[in-house]
Enzyme design. Structure first.
Site, mmCIF file in Angstrom:
data_model
loop_
_atom_site.group_PDB
_atom_site.id
_atom_site.type_symbol
_atom_site.label_atom_id
_atom_site.label_comp_id
_atom_site.label_asym_id
_atom_site.label_seq_id
_atom_site.Cartn_x
_atom_site.Cartn_y
_atom_site.Cartn_z
ATOM 1 N N ASP A 334 0.861 -1.181 0.000
ATOM 2 C CA ASP A 334 0.000 0.000 0.000
ATOM 3 C C ASP A 334 0.898 1.233 0.000
ATOM 4 O O ASP A 334 2.116 1.109 -0.058
ATOM 5 C CB ASP A 334 -0.914 -0.004 1.240
ATOM 6 C CG ASP A 334 -0.140 0.186 2.541
ATOM 7 O OD1 ASP A 334 1.109 0.222 2.508
ATOM 8 O OD2 ASP A 334 -0.792 0.304 3.587
ATOM 9 N N ASP A 336 1.475 4.801 2.283
ATOM 10 C CA ASP A 336 1.079 5.436 3.538
ATOM 11 C C ASP A 336 1.493 6.905 3.550
ATOM 12 O O ASP A 336 2.629 7.230 3.212
ATOM 13 C CB ASP A 336 1.762 4.727 4.713
ATOM 14 C CG ASP A 336 1.574 3.219 4.677
ATOM 15 O OD1 ASP A 336 0.474 2.765 4.983
ATOM 16 O OD2 ASP A 336 2.536 2.498 4.310
ATOM 17 N N ASP A 424 -3.264 4.510 2.746
ATOM 18 C CA ASP A 424 -3.637 4.895 4.116
ATOM 19 C C ASP A 424 -3.253 6.349 4.354
ATOM 20 O O ASP A 424 -2.133 6.749 4.021
ATOM 21 C CB ASP A 424 -2.884 4.040 5.149
ATOM 22 C CG ASP A 424 -3.374 2.604 5.194
ATOM 23 O OD1 ASP A 424 -4.460 2.332 4.639
ATOM 24 O OD2 ASP A 424 -2.678 1.756 5.786
HETATM 25 P P1 UTP Z 1 2.409 -1.060 6.602
HETATM 26 O O1 UTP Z 1 1.592 -2.218 7.065
HETATM 27 O O2 UTP Z 1 1.892 -0.280 5.476
HETATM 28 O O3 UTP Z 1 3.860 -1.657 6.303
HETATM 29 O O4 UTP Z 1 2.609 -0.143 7.864
HETATM 30 P P2 UTP Z 1 5.022 -1.138 5.352
HETATM 31 O O5 UTP Z 1 6.240 -1.194 6.168
HETATM 32 O O6 UTP Z 1 4.658 0.157 4.716
HETATM 33 O O7 UTP Z 1 5.137 -2.274 4.286
HETATM 34 P P3 UTP Z 1 4.264 -2.507 2.940
HETATM 35 O O8 UTP Z 1 5.206 -2.267 1.833
HETATM 36 O O9 UTP Z 1 3.123 -1.549 2.934
HETATM 37 O O10 UTP Z 1 3.818 -3.924 3.020
HETATM 38 C C1 UTP Z 1 3.569 0.894 7.965
HETATM 39 C C2 UTP Z 1 3.845 1.223 9.395
HETATM 40 O O11 UTP Z 1 2.741 1.915 9.952
HETATM 41 C C3 UTP Z 1 2.420 1.390 11.193
HETATM 42 C C4 UTP Z 1 2.842 -0.064 11.158
HETATM 43 O O12 UTP Z 1 3.142 -0.538 12.430
HETATM 44 C C5 UTP Z 1 4.063 -0.015 10.260
HETATM 45 O O13 UTP Z 1 5.244 0.124 11.025
HETATM 46 N N1 UTP Z 1 0.955 1.545 11.417
HETATM 47 C C6 UTP Z 1 0.076 1.122 10.489
HETATM 48 C C7 UTP Z 1 0.524 2.099 12.569
HETATM 49 O O14 UTP Z 1 1.347 2.510 13.414
HETATM 50 N N2 UTP Z 1 -0.828 2.236 12.796
HETATM 51 C C8 UTP Z 1 -1.742 1.812 11.901
HETATM 52 O O15 UTP Z 1 -2.959 1.961 12.142
HETATM 53 C C9 UTP Z 1 -1.280 1.245 10.711
HETATM 54 MN MN MN Z 2 2.756 0.499 3.713
#
Ligand code: UTP
Ligand code: MN
Length: 500
Positions: A334, A336, A424
């Site tokens: 995804d 972020d 997100d």
């Molecule tokens: P992700 O699941 O998107 O992982 O969460 P990522 O490292 O970006 O990997 P991919 O490439 O998408 O698979 C990113 C970070 O955001 C935190 C998670 O703990 C993770 O470290 N997070 C996510 C939160 O702190 N709160 C949330 O509600 C969602």
């Molecule tokens: Mn991510």
């Protein structure tokens, strides 16, 4: 306007950077202490570069000691450089940045220490594994991921892939302890600069217990692990993995479906009495697109679109790319982003306005908006944990191929010219920005170890909202990630080195 590789840096950064009082006259960057390696550089060039850096407010150390944070070298013979550095017996060497001259020239150009990127790192291996044949003191690998530097270049993928399968399998069997043990072992191996060649290399590493050593031994001998092969062909494991690859389906739901005897997507969709929630319905609807990795170029394109959207609403908004792409990953599941504004209390309104505008532009395929439940007055509480309480939304956006440099990644064959992408957005108040950025940048293992380190080593509590010092009984403020590392007494680790 976008800044950085795939990145957005916080605007008006200069206002937020602390300039601590320095013992070094004219020093502007107290937390960065350079050491220039004379080998290959030569003494006159070294003297010239030292002068140049000092004139720009950098601290340059004449001798290599524990206080040095950044070593700069023009020696491209990595192995001889490491041997030379090791010969100095500096205990903190594994924590220092060892960089090539491009980091130095970039920093001089910008007049400040630039963020370390993978291209700045001296490649090759730091011989940090114990070597019984020499008496040189060897540095130990820390048990905390936040004291290790882990780039995306994983030299031990053959082992870490196997460990991840084992960790997942234990997770599916609700054996959390064993699962975490394999995740920690995988994380340690990911930080190593070179591939494990013999069992002796592995035995002295933290978190490598009997079981993981046995798996490594098998892989070293025959190239694969029987135990892992068995798991991968296990029906329950395969089915749970398949079901959990659908957006909105967690372990509990997957298990429930598997127990009903369902084995495939068509089984689920045909089965009577299966209720899919809205998230799962959309997970199935867009499965082909969102189960496919998102590329850096696609992430960049989404960043541009959201950036335009945000700044059409208010000019002083801040948009920051976070998650795996901020750590320099080439692909992600995804994208972020953090979106906020310096106007206290306006950030949640900004997020809802962004959603409205994206809707208006016809870009929203799915939106799950979660209002803020954040209450600073209730910090700290026993729920100091990974789940944060800021306003956020989990989206599926429509991304047009024409917005992506070089076009959409793969599968354009269906001629649609667009793809669905999971995005997100989280919207913390400005005061919590640094904590949110640190928390959302990940990786998950890096975050876990930051919290564990804070608790165990510093008697502090850290989460996405705040840092609490249990000894002093006070919350510690931070405007940058560097502030948080400093409060924790940790050397700063760049995002591209947090791929633990
Ligand atoms: P992700 O699941 O998107 O992982 O969460 P990522 O490292 O970006 O990997 P991919 O490439 O998408 O698979 C990113 C970070 O955001 C935190 C998670 O703990 C993770 O470290 N997070 C996510 C939160 O702190 N709160 C949330 O509600 C969602
Ligand atoms: Mn991510």
């Amino acid at each position: 306007m976008l800044h950085g590789a795939v990145g957005f840096h916080i605007r008006r950064r200069s206002k937020m950077e602390k300039v601590p009082v320095s013992m070094h006259k004219d020093a502007k960057f107290e937390s960065v202490r350079l050491y220039l390696v004379e080998r290959k550089m030569g003494s006159s060039r070294r003297a010239f570069l030292t002068q140049l850096a000092r004139s720009k407010g950098f601290i340059v150390e004449d001798i290599l000691s524990d206080v040095v944070t950044h070593i700069v070298s023009e020696d491209c013979q990595a192995s001889s450089l490491w041997t030379w550095l090791e010969g100095h017996g500096v205990k903190t060497l594994p924590m220092m940045q060892v960089l090539d001259i491009t980091w130095f020239t970039d920093s001089m150009k910008q007049g400040k220490p630039v963020a370390v990127e993978p291209r700045h790192l001296i490649q090759g291996s730091l011989p940090m594994l114990p070597d019984a044949t020499t008496s040189t003191p060897v540095a130990k690998v820390s048990q905390y991921a936040c004291q290790r530097r882990t780039t995306t270049a994983n030299s031990n993928k053959i082992f870490t892939d196997a460990f991840e399968v084992l960790a997942e399998s234990y997770e599916f069997n609700e054996m959390e302890g064993q699962s975490l043990a394999f995740r920690r072992a995988a994380s340690v191996l990911r930080s190593l600069p070179s591939k494990i060649q013999s069992l002796r290399d592995a035995e002295s590493l933290p978190f490598l217990g009997k079981h993981s050593i046995a798996v490594i031994e098998e892989i070293l001998q025959c190239g694969f692990s029987m135990e892992v092969q068995k798991i991968l062909s296990n029906e329950r494991f395969k089915t749970l993995k398949l079901f959990m690859s659908v957006f909105g389906v967690g372990l509990k739901t997957a298990e429930k479906w598997y127990r009903k005897g369902l084995l495939s997507f068509s089984d689920i969709l045909a089965a009577p009495g299966i209720h899919l929630n809205r998230m799962q319905q959309n997970g199935f609807l867009h499965y082909g697109d969102i189960s496919r990795a998102v590329s850096k170029a696609e992430a960049q394109a989404l960043g541009n679109i959201i950036d335009e959207t945000v700044h059409a609403i208010t000019s002083d908004a801040l948009l920051t790319l976070t998650g795996g792409f901020r750590r320099g990953k080439d692909f992600g599941h995804d994208v972020d982003f953090i979106v906020t504004t310096p106007e206290m209390g306006k950030e949640e309104h900004l997020l809802t306005a962004v959603i409205e505008s994206l809707k208006h532009q016809g870009l929203i395929l799915y939106c799950d908006y979660r209002a803020s439940t954040f209450d600073m007055s209730r910090l700290p509480n026993h729920k100091f944990d990974a789940m944060d309480h800021f306003a956020k939304c989990f989206l599926i956006l429509r991304l047009d191929g024409s917005r992506v440099e070089g076009g959409l990644c793969g599968a354009e064959g269906d001629g649609r010219g667009w793809r669905a992408v999971r995005v997100d957005l989280v919207s913390p108040p400005m005061k919590q920005y640094a904590f949110t950025l640190l928390g959302w940048t990940g990786s998950k293992q890096f975050e876990r170890d930051l919290r564990r380190f804070a608790q165990k080593e510093r008697h502090m509590l850290l989460d996405n909202h705040a840092l609490y010092d249990k000894t002093k009984r006070e919350l510690l403020a931070a405007t940058t990630e560097q502030d948080i590392f400093a409060h924790l007494g940790l050397q700063y680790i760049e995002p591209c080195q947090r791929n633990a």
